[in-house]
Design a protein around this motif. Structure first.
Motif, PDB file in Angstrom:
ATOM      1  N   ARG A 195       0.827  -1.201   0.000  1.00  0.00           N
ATOM      2  CA  ARG A 195       0.000   0.000   0.000  1.00  0.00           C
ATOM      3  C   ARG A 195       0.863   1.254   0.000  1.00  0.00           C
ATOM      4  O   ARG A 195       0.562   2.235  -0.680  1.00  0.00           O
ATOM      5  N   LEU A 196       1.939   1.218   0.768  1.00  0.00           N
ATOM      6  CA  LEU A 196       2.856   2.353   0.777  1.00  0.00           C
ATOM      7  C   LEU A 196       3.366   2.630  -0.631  1.00  0.00           C
ATOM      8  O   LEU A 196       3.324   3.768  -1.126  1.00  0.00           O
ATOM      9  N   PHE A 197       3.831   1.567  -1.272  1.00  0.00           N
ATOM     10  CA  PHE A 197       4.369   1.735  -2.621  1.00  0.00           C
ATOM     11  C   PHE A 197       3.294   2.228  -3.574  1.00  0.00           C
ATOM     12  O   PHE A 197       3.547   3.098  -4.417  1.00  0.00           O
ATOM     13  N   SER A 198       2.116   1.684  -3.428  1.00  0.00           N
ATOM     14  CA  SER A 198       1.017   2.090  -4.292  1.00  0.00           C
ATOM     15  C   SER A 198       0.698   3.571  -4.112  1.00  0.00           C
ATOM     16  O   SER A 198       0.455   4.301  -5.080  1.00  0.00           O
ATOM     17  N   MET A 199       0.716   4.016  -2.850  1.00  0.00           N
ATOM     18  CA  MET A 199       0.445   5.424  -2.577  1.00  0.00           C
ATOM     19  C   MET A 199       1.544   6.310  -3.160  1.00  0.00           C
ATOM     20  O   MET A 199       1.271   7.381  -3.705  1.00  0.00           O
ATOM     21  N   ILE A 200       2.777   5.847  -3.031  1.00  0.00           N
ATOM     22  CA  ILE A 200       3.901   6.637  -3.550  1.00  0.00           C
ATOM     23  C   ILE A 200       3.848   6.702  -5.068  1.00  0.00           C
ATOM     24  O   ILE A 200       3.973   7.765  -5.677  1.00  0.00           O
ATOM     25  N   ALA A 201       3.624   5.540  -5.681  1.00  0.00           N
ATOM     26  CA  ALA A 201       3.704   5.463  -7.136  1.00  0.00           C
ATOM     27  C   ALA A 201       2.588   6.233  -7.808  1.00  0.00           C
ATOM     28  O   ALA A 201       2.742   6.716  -8.925  1.00  0.00           O
ATOM     29  N   GLU A 219      -3.360 -16.203 -15.540  1.00  0.00           N
ATOM     30  CA  GLU A 219      -4.285 -15.175 -15.051  1.00  0.00           C
ATOM     31  C   GLU A 219      -3.652 -14.404 -13.896  1.00  0.00           C
ATOM     32  O   GLU A 219      -3.709 -13.167 -13.840  1.00  0.00           O
ATOM     33  N   THR A 220      -3.080 -15.181 -12.964  1.00  0.00           N
ATOM     34  CA  THR A 220      -2.488 -14.536 -11.789  1.00  0.00           C
ATOM     35  C   THR A 220      -1.292 -13.678 -12.182  1.00  0.00           C
ATOM     36  O   THR A 220      -1.159 -12.534 -11.738  1.00  0.00           O
ATOM     37  N   THR A 221      -0.434 -14.244 -13.007  1.00  0.00           N
ATOM     38  CA  THR A 221       0.728 -13.477 -13.458  1.00  0.00           C
ATOM     39  C   THR A 221       0.287 -12.195 -14.154  1.00  0.00           C
ATOM     40  O   THR A 221       0.853 -11.120 -13.929  1.00  0.00           O
ATOM     41  N   ASP A 222      -0.725 -12.316 -14.980  1.00  0.00           N
ATOM     42  CA  ASP A 222      -1.207 -11.152 -15.716  1.00  0.00           C
ATOM     43  C   ASP A 222      -1.738 -10.075 -14.779  1.00  0.00           C
ATOM     44  O   ASP A 222      -1.535  -8.879 -15.002  1.00  0.00           O
ATOM     45  N   ARG A 223      -2.412 -10.513 -13.718  1.00  0.00           N
ATOM     46  CA  ARG A 223      -2.927  -9.533 -12.766  1.00  0.00           C
ATOM     47  C   ARG A 223      -1.788  -8.735 -12.143  1.00  0.00           C
ATOM     48  O   ARG A 223      -1.872  -7.523 -11.991  1.00  0.00           O
ATOM     49  N   MET A 224      -0.717  -9.447 -11.774  1.00  0.00           N
ATOM     50  CA  MET A 224       0.428  -8.767 -11.180  1.00  0.00           C
ATOM     51  C   MET A 224       1.055  -7.809 -12.180  1.00  0.00           C
ATOM     52  O   MET A 224       1.358  -6.661 -11.847  1.00  0.00           O
ATOM     53  N   ALA A 225       1.237  -8.281 -13.404  1.00  0.00           N
ATOM     54  CA  ALA A 225       1.846  -7.436 -14.433  1.00  0.00           C
ATOM     55  C   ALA A 225       0.995  -6.200 -14.662  1.00  0.00           C
ATOM     56  O   ALA A 225       1.514  -5.086 -14.793  1.00  0.00           O
ATOM     57  N   ALA A 226      -0.320  -6.396 -14.681  1.00  0.00           N
ATOM     58  CA  ALA A 226      -1.219  -5.266 -14.907  1.00  0.00           C
ATOM     59  C   ALA A 226      -1.082  -4.251 -13.786  1.00  0.00           C
ATOM     60  O   ALA A 226      -1.033  -3.036 -14.014  1.00  0.00           O
ATOM     61  N   LEU A 227      -1.004  -4.742 -12.567  1.00  0.00           N
ATOM     62  CA  LEU A 227      -0.868  -3.836 -11.433  1.00  0.00           C
ATOM     63  C   LEU A 227       0.427  -3.035 -11.531  1.00  0.00           C
ATOM     64  O   LEU A 227       0.441  -1.817 -11.326  1.00  0.00           O
ATOM     65  N   LEU A 228       1.512  -3.707 -11.871  1.00  0.00           N
ATOM     66  CA  LEU A 228       2.795  -3.013 -11.994  1.00  0.00           C
ATOM     67  C   LEU A 228       2.767  -2.031 -13.157  1.00  0.00           C
ATOM     68  O   LEU A 228       3.296  -0.932 -13.071  1.00  0.00           O
ATOM     69  N   VAL A 250       0.993   1.125 -12.324  1.00  0.00           N
ATOM     70  CA  VAL A 250       1.856   2.010 -11.539  1.00  0.00           C
ATOM     71  C   VAL A 250       2.701   2.858 -12.472  1.00  0.00           C
ATOM     72  O   VAL A 250       2.787   4.072 -12.337  1.00  0.00           O
ATOM     73  N   SER A 251       3.316   2.223 -13.444  1.00  0.00           N
ATOM     74  CA  SER A 251       4.145   2.955 -14.394  1.00  0.00           C
ATOM     75  C   SER A 251       3.305   3.942 -15.180  1.00  0.00           C
ATOM     76  O   SER A 251       3.728   5.054 -15.461  1.00  0.00           O
ATOM     77  N   ALA A 252       2.096   3.538 -15.515  1.00  0.00           N
ATOM     78  CA  ALA A 252       1.220   4.413 -16.290  1.00  0.00           C
ATOM     79  C   ALA A 252       0.881   5.664 -15.489  1.00  0.00           C
ATOM     80  O   ALA A 252       0.990   6.786 -15.989  1.00  0.00           O
ATOM     81  N   ASP A 253       0.496   5.480 -14.229  1.00  0.00           N
ATOM     82  CA  ASP A 253       0.195   6.613 -13.373  1.00  0.00           C
ATOM     83  C   ASP A 253       1.392   7.553 -13.307  1.00  0.00           C
ATOM     84  O   ASP A 253       1.264   8.768 -13.373  1.00  0.00           O
ATOM     85  N   ARG A 254       2.542   6.941 -13.191  1.00  0.00           N
ATOM     86  CA  ARG A 254       3.783   7.704 -13.090  1.00  0.00           C
ATOM     87  C   ARG A 254       4.004   8.536 -14.355  1.00  0.00           C
ATOM     88  O   ARG A 254       4.391   9.704 -14.284  1.00  0.00           O
TER      89      ARG A 254
END
Lengths: 117, 117
Positions: free
Chosen positions: A39-45, B97-106, B109-113
């Motif tokens: 959550r910390l990372f998510s908030m930061i990112a 499916e699980t791997t994709d969920r993690m990749a999507a989350l990461l 993050v990059s997209a928000d950035r």
DNA sequence: ACACAACATAGACAAACGTCTATACAACCT
DNA sequence: AGGTTGTATAGACGTTTGTCTATGTTGTGT
């Protein structure tokens, strides 16, 4: 203890992830393997200005200030975030290079999977 | 203990990752947060036939058979792999499916950035 | 039926982890 | 200079984790 070479199944071509590389990447995954740190990372990112003040992170949890500081340290050591002091306050921002590396690794897994079907 | 509302910086719009979702995702990250499990998963995910026999995984490590079995169990519980018994042997395959969920989350993050710059 | 092989489970134990309190350090403000 | 606030470090402590040995379970083959 095993039946390698007895026809169980095709021997592995090669470990796709070398021991050392696995060790390094596991550190990063482990850093995100705690709910508070995630959550910390998510908030930061996703901070609107690309960075977040620690003074905004700390009160968002029912945890002591040193505990938050400790988690931030682990995120920093994993290469996921960077910190900068400006005056009284310390600001954290994410390091997308690291995130991208993780995403790439996970994507390559899916790619291998797809090309194998 | 904090100076919220005193002008340190803009208050966070919202935690991008809710508590429960973080808890759930952290379990998956934690599963990959161990070098042995990360290599195991990597071997499984990149198996040439889409699946790998445990009898090929176990001898690839300097660890006891129960230890490998335990790590595979954690990968299974995290939703990263699935197992199937065929005769004497047990085969593990990855669950993209699980791997994709993690990749999507990461990636998000990059997209928000990126959109914040 | 019996022995054997592959894999899983149970229980034990040292090491690592997450949390806390107490304290130190750094920067601001009278 | 001294007091106050934000953040980090140090040390302690209970819990979780990774590993082992011992044993159970499931399937094969003779």
């Amino acid at each position: 203890m095993s039946n390698q070479g007895q026809g169980c199944c095709a021997p592995l071509s090669e470990e796709p992830l070398a021991k050392e590389q696995a060790e390094e990447m596991a550190t990063v995954f482990k850093a995100l393997g705690d709910p508070v740190r995630l959550r910390l990372f998510s908030m930061i990112a996703s901070g609107p200005s690309g960075e977040v003040c620690v003074c905004d992170l700390t009160p968002a949890f029912d945890l002591s200030q040193p505990t938050i500081s400790h988690h931030l340290k682990l995120l920093r050591q994993a290469g996921l975030v960077d910190s900068e002091r400006r005056g009284t306050w310390v600001y954290y921002r994410s390091r997308p290079e690291t995130t991208d590396r993780m995403a790439a690794l996970l994507a390559s897994v899916s790619a291998d999977r797809a090309s194998a079907s």
